[in-house]
Design an enzyme around this catalytic site. Sequence first.
Site, PDB file in Angstrom:
ATOM      1  N   GLU A 242      69.237 131.742  48.599  1.00 57.50           N
ATOM      2  CA  GLU A 242      69.665 130.337  48.576  1.00 57.50           C
ATOM      3  C   GLU A 242      71.170 130.286  48.738  1.00 57.50           C
ATOM      4  O   GLU A 242      71.900 131.036  48.090  1.00 57.50           O
ATOM      5  CB  GLU A 242      69.346 129.637  47.240  1.00 57.50           C
ATOM      6  CG  GLU A 242      67.894 129.431  46.925  1.00 57.50           C
ATOM      7  CD  GLU A 242      67.707 128.745  45.555  1.00 57.50           C
ATOM      8  OE1 GLU A 242      68.626 128.016  45.103  1.00 57.50           O
ATOM      9  OE2 GLU A 242      66.649 128.954  44.941  1.00 57.50           O
ATOM     10  N   GLU A 294      65.042 116.294  47.834  1.00 56.76           N
ATOM     11  CA  GLU A 294      63.813 116.252  47.031  1.00 56.76           C
ATOM     12  C   GLU A 294      64.036 115.346  45.817  1.00 56.76           C
ATOM     13  O   GLU A 294      64.758 115.708  44.893  1.00 56.76           O
ATOM     14  CB  GLU A 294      63.436 117.669  46.585  1.00 56.76           C
ATOM     15  CG  GLU A 294      63.149 118.614  47.736  1.00 56.76           C
ATOM     16  CD  GLU A 294      63.030 120.051  47.263  1.00 56.76           C
ATOM     17  OE1 GLU A 294      62.037 120.381  46.580  1.00 56.76           O
ATOM     18  OE2 GLU A 294      63.945 120.844  47.567  1.00 56.76           O
ATOM     19  N   LYS A 297      63.357 116.518  41.929  1.00 59.19           N
ATOM     20  CA  LYS A 297      64.046 117.649  41.310  1.00 59.19           C
ATOM     21  C   LYS A 297      64.709 117.206  40.012  1.00 59.19           C
ATOM     22  O   LYS A 297      65.268 116.116  39.912  1.00 59.19           O
ATOM     23  CB  LYS A 297      65.101 118.224  42.259  1.00 59.19           C
ATOM     24  CG  LYS A 297      64.523 119.108  43.352  1.00 59.19           C
ATOM     25  CD  LYS A 297      65.509 120.190  43.780  1.00 59.19           C
ATOM     26  CE  LYS A 297      65.643 121.244  42.729  1.00 59.19           C
ATOM     27  NZ  LYS A 297      66.622 122.281  43.073  1.00 59.19           N
ATOM     28  N   GLU A 303      71.367 117.709  42.554  1.00 64.50           N
ATOM     29  CA  GLU A 303      70.183 118.529  42.823  1.00 64.50           C
ATOM     30  C   GLU A 303      69.224 117.851  43.808  1.00 64.50           C
ATOM     31  O   GLU A 303      68.421 118.522  44.454  1.00 64.50           O
ATOM     32  CB  GLU A 303      69.434 118.846  41.523  1.00 64.50           C
ATOM     33  CG  GLU A 303      70.203 119.737  40.569  1.00 64.50           C
ATOM     34  CD  GLU A 303      70.388 121.161  41.078  1.00 64.50           C
ATOM     35  OE1 GLU A 303      69.641 121.565  41.999  1.00 64.50           O
ATOM     36  OE2 GLU A 303      71.272 121.864  40.564  1.00 64.50           O
TER      37      GLU A 303
END
Length: 323
Positions: A242, A294, A297, A303
């Site tokens: 990541e 997203e 999350k 985030e």
Amino acid sequence: MAARVGVCYGMLGSNLPRPSEVVEMLKSHKIGKVRIFQAHHETLRALANTGIEVIVGVGNDELQKIAGNQAAANGWVNDNVRAFYPATNIKYISVGNEVLHYGNERFVSFLLPAMRNIQTAVRAANLQNNLKVSTTHASSVLGNSFPPSGGEFRNDLKNTLRPLLSFLAENGAPFLANVYPYFSYVGNKSQISLDYALFRSSAPVVQDGGRQYRSLFDAMVDSLIAACEREGHGGIAMVITESGWPSAGDDGAATVENARVYNNNLVRHVLSNEGTPRRPGKRIETYIFAMFNENRKDGPEIERHFGLFYPNKNPVYPVNFTP
């Protein structure tokens, strides 16, 4: 596919496209690698016969069962790997995610036994030469990261990491690491320049013996490599599972422009064959976090803004995935 950058395909969104649509996006954008955090069967089926390399994850909540029961590990590999391979090009199994990060202590004792049982299952399936078993670490496994040559694992983790590193070396598996210059920068703006974090420094910023660093990413990767070397395992490959930059959600650094600059420069750097000062000329396999914003999350607002694409498949900003 070896010369391509990957993406992390997280699924914590209420409005994401179907996996078959996502795979078409990967193909159309020339994204040759993908990491999925669980063995999502619809996605594994959609990736069949594409040639796209896949990291598939074993969830942290599955570790205890797999660690204590070889039959459970065999079942996991049969159901989630053998059922799809080789049509789906599974390259790595990541047994757990950031298990050694703060807050995940309840999983630590299960990690290496689970890895060993999954490895035994992979060997029983005669796939040990085709795919590798590892686990993904946060950068917080380091107790010291500056200068990069001084990279050293945290003292409280060394007794856990030493047999884990031996396992990787014995099986020819890579060290998987999540590396985020964004978090290092926002946590230490007085010492770290934005240009250094975004790969924009025109001159060396850090002089470490005979090595010069123009990017924080390289410094962070090399500190992990140095930590492995310090434990006698300098031959283990490093894969960055990541890295990314949020486009919104804080009061300064998380902007669309900074995210665009970071991720485009990251792709360019990874594909350049420059490697890092500690491993020059050796490309570091890297996966950008993440494919989509997203909305489910947890954690701070940033985030939910790491995506390269909105759930409607439109880009948050343009990224060129080819050299």
